[in-house]
Design a protein around this motif. Structure first.
Motif, PDB file in Angstrom:
ATOM      1  N   SER A  12      -6.681   1.046 -12.732  1.00 34.56           N
ATOM      2  CA  SER A  12      -6.162   1.258 -11.378  1.00 34.56           C
ATOM      3  C   SER A  12      -7.234   0.969 -10.340  1.00 34.56           C
ATOM      4  O   SER A  12      -6.988   0.306  -9.325  1.00 34.56           O
ATOM      5  CB  SER A  12      -5.668   2.697 -11.208  1.00 34.56           C
ATOM      6  N   GLU A  13      -8.440   1.473 -10.598  1.00 37.08           N
ATOM      7  CA  GLU A  13      -9.553   1.226  -9.669  1.00 37.08           C
ATOM      8  C   GLU A  13      -9.889  -0.257  -9.615  1.00 37.08           C
ATOM      9  O   GLU A  13     -10.099  -0.822  -8.531  1.00 37.08           O
ATOM     10  CB  GLU A  13     -10.787   2.010 -10.102  1.00 37.08           C
TER      11      GLU A  13
ATOM     12  N   ASN B  14       0.273  -1.694 -13.038  1.00 44.96           N
ATOM     13  CA  ASN B  14       0.700  -0.350 -12.654  1.00 44.96           C
ATOM     14  C   ASN B  14      -0.525   0.480 -12.309  1.00 44.96           C
ATOM     15  O   ASN B  14      -1.445   0.603 -13.125  1.00 44.96           O
ATOM     16  CB  ASN B  14       1.461   0.324 -13.797  1.00 44.96           C
ATOM     17  N   VAL B  15      -0.532   1.021 -11.094  1.00 42.93           N
ATOM     18  CA  VAL B  15      -1.648   1.858 -10.661  1.00 42.93           C
ATOM     19  C   VAL B  15      -1.118   3.212 -10.208  1.00 42.93           C
ATOM     20  O   VAL B  15       0.051   3.341  -9.834  1.00 42.93           O
ATOM     21  CB  VAL B  15      -2.451   1.211  -9.509  1.00 42.93           C
ATOM     22  N   GLU B  16      -1.989   4.182 -10.249  1.00 43.10           N
ATOM     23  CA  GLU B  16      -1.621   5.495  -9.725  1.00 43.10           C
ATOM     24  C   GLU B  16      -1.465   5.347  -8.213  1.00 43.10           C
ATOM     25  O   GLU B  16      -2.257   4.662  -7.565  1.00 43.10           O
ATOM     26  CB  GLU B  16      -2.700   6.508 -10.093  1.00 43.10           C
TER      27      GLU B  16
ATOM     28  N   TRP C 195      -4.470   5.416  -5.330  1.00 42.84           N
ATOM     29  CA  TRP C 195      -5.613   4.492  -5.288  1.00 42.84           C
ATOM     30  C   TRP C 195      -5.584   3.498  -4.133  1.00 42.84           C
ATOM     31  O   TRP C 195      -6.589   3.326  -3.437  1.00 42.84           O
ATOM     32  CB  TRP C 195      -5.764   3.747  -6.616  1.00 42.84           C
TER      33      TRP C 195
ATOM     34  N   ILE D 170      -1.178  -5.893  -5.870  1.00 38.66           N
ATOM     35  CA  ILE D 170      -1.103  -5.226  -7.179  1.00 38.66           C
ATOM     36  C   ILE D 170       0.284  -5.426  -7.796  1.00 38.66           C
ATOM     37  O   ILE D 170       0.410  -5.697  -8.989  1.00 38.66           O
ATOM     38  CB  ILE D 170      -1.465  -3.730  -7.035  1.00 38.66           C
TER      39      ILE D 170
ATOM     40  N   ASN E 289      -1.174  -2.854  -2.115  1.00 37.09           N
ATOM     41  CA  ASN E 289       0.008  -2.615  -2.948  1.00 37.09           C
ATOM     42  C   ASN E 289       0.761  -3.909  -3.238  1.00 37.09           C
ATOM     43  O   ASN E 289       1.237  -4.121  -4.361  1.00 37.09           O
ATOM     44  CB  ASN E 289       0.951  -1.610  -2.274  1.00 37.09           C
TER      45      ASN E 289
ATOM     46  N   CYS F 222      -7.420  -2.259  -7.570  1.00 33.14           N
ATOM     47  CA  CYS F 222      -7.616  -2.068  -6.129  1.00 33.14           C
ATOM     48  C   CYS F 222      -8.864  -2.799  -5.642  1.00 33.14           C
ATOM     49  O   CYS F 222      -8.865  -3.383  -4.548  1.00 33.14           O
ATOM     50  CB  CYS F 222      -7.712  -0.583  -5.801  1.00 33.14           C
TER      51      CYS F 222
END
Length: 112
Positions: free
Chosen positions: A5-6, A38-40, A43, A32, A29, A9
């Motif tokens: 996730s990091e 898929n990210v939290e 982030w 991504i 967003n 971003c």
């Protein structure tokens, strides 16, 4: 190590910077989502806020640069008039260099 996730971003922010686009949560967003990662959800907003007032170009160029040398720091008026402080700093630097050179004069090196 950074999570995926990091990293997503970070890469999105670098892509936006490279394209000279303002780094915002919505744009991070969008990148991504286009990449299919898929990210939290917190982030992108966190990165956008962290990079809002930072010059990303200078941040990239100064990675690993450490800090400015102590001699370049302002003295706050404690140095005497006439520029005696730079002469003292040069003497200190010369002493440090001499001590480093004396280690080399021992006739052997660390990897010999």
């Amino acid at each position: 190590m950074a999570s995926s996730s990091e990293l997503a971003c970070i890469y999105a922010a670098l892509i936006l910077h490279d394209d000279e686009v303002t780094v915002t949560e919505d744009k991070i967003n969008a990148l991504i989502k286009a990449a299919g990662v898929n990210v939290e959800p917190f982030w992108p907003g966190l990165f956008a806020k962290a990079l809002a007032n930072i010059d990303i170009g200078s941040l990239i160029c100064n990675v690993g640069a450490g800090g400015a040398p102590a001699a370049a720091a302002p003295s706050g008026g404690s140095a005497p008039a006439g520029g005696a402080a730079p002469a003292e700093e040069k003497k200190e630097e010369e002493k440090k260099e001499e001590s480093e050179e004396s280690d080399d004069d021992m006739g052997f090196g660390l990897f010999d």
